[in-house]
Enzyme design. Structure first.
Site, mmCIF file in Angstrom:
data_model
loop_
_atom_site.group_PDB
_atom_site.id
_atom_site.type_symbol
_atom_site.label_atom_id
_atom_site.label_comp_id
_atom_site.label_asym_id
_atom_site.label_seq_id
_atom_site.Cartn_x
_atom_site.Cartn_y
_atom_site.Cartn_z
ATOM 1 N N MET A 134 44.444 50.533 163.600
ATOM 2 C CA MET A 134 45.301 51.325 162.713
ATOM 3 C C MET A 134 46.488 50.514 162.207
ATOM 4 O O MET A 134 47.567 51.063 161.997
ATOM 5 C CB MET A 134 45.813 52.589 163.439
ATOM 6 C CG MET A 134 44.708 53.552 163.799
ATOM 7 S SD MET A 134 45.288 54.990 164.717
ATOM 8 C CE MET A 134 45.384 54.319 166.369
ATOM 9 N N ASP A 165 34.316 63.772 164.031
ATOM 10 C CA ASP A 165 35.239 63.087 163.139
ATOM 11 C C ASP A 165 34.439 62.600 161.945
ATOM 12 O O ASP A 165 33.223 62.679 161.936
ATOM 13 C CB ASP A 165 35.811 61.838 163.827
ATOM 14 C CG ASP A 165 36.688 62.186 164.999
ATOM 15 O OD1 ASP A 165 37.145 63.333 165.068
ATOM 16 O OD2 ASP A 165 36.897 61.300 165.847
ATOM 17 N N LYS A 221 39.595 64.488 158.144
ATOM 18 C CA LYS A 221 40.004 64.648 156.738
ATOM 19 C C LYS A 221 38.792 64.391 155.885
ATOM 20 O O LYS A 221 37.985 63.532 156.145
ATOM 21 C CB LYS A 221 41.066 63.604 156.375
ATOM 22 C CG LYS A 221 42.450 63.943 156.833
ATOM 23 C CD LYS A 221 43.431 63.033 156.091
ATOM 24 C CE LYS A 221 44.585 62.625 156.967
ATOM 25 N NZ LYS A 221 44.380 61.466 157.788
#
Ligand code: SAH
Length: 504
Positions: free
Chosen positions: A172, A35, A57
């Site tokens: 989150m 990640d 990402k």
């Protein structure tokens, strides 16, 4: 062949927080799927020939979908023996590691799980917030804030959570913080309850905002604190006022570029990290041993005949002693009459590891220092062996020859420029400091700069030099020297940087 997939928790960001087992597997890995979050400081520990796949990402690139990741893991295990899936924090805490384990299990691929330190506990801990505290909080609930409290079909029962006393750690949750706080308050949670958001926990750029459940969303917005962050709501949150420890380190939030060769960068990086800084390793040179150094065989065979042996670096020590070993001998080949000179305590330390105590360690850790240290010694007619880099200055051999010594200079290695990619260079230019530990690092670093970036370097990061020779190289290139180490060693360089940061 079929390999094993290891689902490894990388910890929350501080690279020291990976487990011993996780690190050992990472160092052995043939392929590493990682990640972006939490794994940055660990990638350098992979084998140089390991295949690295960033599945997160990245700017200008979409993340791999979970199905794609699952399929890639299965496929990698068909050809590679050790496949590592490195995940931020703990792999089974909101990391979808369990979905990967299911996919591997269904495909019949061997796998293991190596738990990690979750950010849910570590980020608060680094901000001085214990998730439990005797007499204050006896429960810990970890919840995802990813779901919208206002949306129908929401799985998280915020009203129920509001009624559970104790510590609530929300991951989150930054995007929906206002809604989450409102849902908790309307469920009965006290608006005055302490609440803290810890962004980039355990890392040099860690920032935290301590407020109350009612005011946290406003305060976070005002301070510009965003994701990734852990939000803690509960009576232990304001213990941060008493036991915050990490944020007080002297280099906290400072980004420091390390341009040394990769093999040598870690000692400097580690020191910076312990002081709270964020090292950015951008090696601008690589140490390349010279294949068959001219004169080495003769020097090794007759090393006991030298009156003085001078070593100027750790690399020089390693390569000379490797040559002795290959010749079937060791430190005993040196005569007890030979005076061994080491430039700098690092070189002397490596000599000591090889069983040799340096007789002379000049006070100034540059070539001139050796000449000064030998000022009282009559070197006329002395046989001197100088084992060092190909691109070193002539000051030392010239100075010794002028005084009548016979100098054999052996070039054991050279430093080769290592190009720095354009995006890495932009990162360097946005840092707080760029450190140079030798003239060669200055020259190769400048070699990777585009013309417009060169202008940015003049008024961008502060430039730190290990000593006068490196400083001269910087100035000759038209660059300022903001900080120069008084002691020309890595600890000396760090001390100078610390003093500069404190004065700032
Ligand atoms: N498996 C991870 C969590 C993955 S979900 C773990 O155990 O930590 C991603 C969320 O984790 C982020 O949105 C943030 O809430 C939290 N997180 C991860 N690293 C963090 C860090 N260094 N500081 C603060 N929060 C972090």
């Amino acid at each position: 062949m079929s390999g094993t997939v290891y689902l490894i928790g990388a910890g929350p960001g501080d690279p020291g927080l990976i487990t011993v087992r996780g690190q050992a597997l990472l160092e052995a890995a043939d392929v590493v799927f990682h990640d972006r979050l939490g794994t940055e400081g660990l990638i350098g520990r992979c084998r140089a020939d390991a295949r690295l796949v960033n599945v997160g990402k990245a700017p200008g690139r979409v993340a791999m979908s979970q199905d794609e990741i699952n399929a890639s893991l299965v496929e990698a295990a068909e050809t590679a023996e050790v496949v590592v899936r490195l995940k931020g924090g703990d792999p089974f805490v909101f990391g979808r590691g369990s979905e990967e384990a299911q996919a591997l299990s269904r495909a019949g691929v061997d796998f293991e799980v190596v738990p990690g330190v979750t950010s849910a506990i570590a980020a608060p801990a680094y901000a001085g917030v214990p998730v439990t505290h005797r007499g204050v909080s006896t429960t810990l609930t970890i919840v995802t804030g990813h779901e919208d409290p206002d949306k129908a079909g929401e799985q998280t029962d915020w009203a129920a959570l509001a009624r559970v006393p104790g510590t609530l750690a929300i991951l989150m949750g930054m995007g929906r913080l206002r809604n989450i706080a409102a849902a908790l308050m309307s469920g009965g949670r006290d608006p005055a309850e302490p609440a803290i958001a810890v962004q980039w926990g355990t890392m040099s750029r860690q920032r935290s905002v301590l407020a109350t459940l009612e005011t946290l969303a406003d305060r976070v917005e005002h301070e510009g604190v965003g994701s990734p962050a852990v939000v803690v709501v509960g009576p232990t949150a304001d213990l941060a006022e008493e036991i915050a420890w990490f944020a007080t380190r002297p280099l906290i939030g400072r980004r420091v570029v390390v341009t040394r060769a990769r093999a040598q960068a870690s000692a400097l990086s580690e020191r910076l990290r312990l002081l709270g800084g964020e090292p950015i390793e951008l090696p601008s040179i690589r140490i390349e041993p010279i294949a068959q150094p001219a004169g080495l065989d003769e020097a090794v065979t007759s090393i006991g005949d030298y009156d003085i042996v001078v070593l100027t670096s750790v690399n020089g020590v390693d390569l000379l002693f490797d040559a002795l070993r290959e010749a079937g001998t060791d430190a005993r080949a040196l005569s007890s009459e030979t005076s061994v000179v080491a430039i700098g305590p690092g070189t002397a330390g490596r000599l000591a590891e090889r069983g040799v105590r340096a007789d002379v360690i000049p006070e100034r850790f540059v070539a001139e220092g050796v000449l000064e240290a030998l000022a009282g010694t009559d070197v006329a007619g002395a046989r001197v062996l100088l084992a060092r880099a190909e691109d070193a200055r002539a000051t030392l051999p010239d100075g010794l020859r002028e005084r009548g010594a016979s100098v054999d200079e052996i070039h054991l290695y050279r430093s080769v420029p290592e190009p720095i990619a354009a995006d890495a260079m932009s990162e360097a230019l946005a840092a707080d400091y760029v450190t140079f530990t030798a003239s060669s690092t200055v020259r190769s670093f400048l070699g990777s700069l585009e013309a417009d970036q060169r202008a940015a370097l003049g008024d961008g990061p502060r430039l730190v030099s290990i000593g006068p020779v490196t400083s001269t190289t910087l100035r000759e290139a038209g660059l300022p020297v903001h900080v120069e180490a008084q002691e020309h060693t890595i600890p000396g360089l760090v001390d100078a940087l610390l003093a500069d940061a404190a004065a700032d």
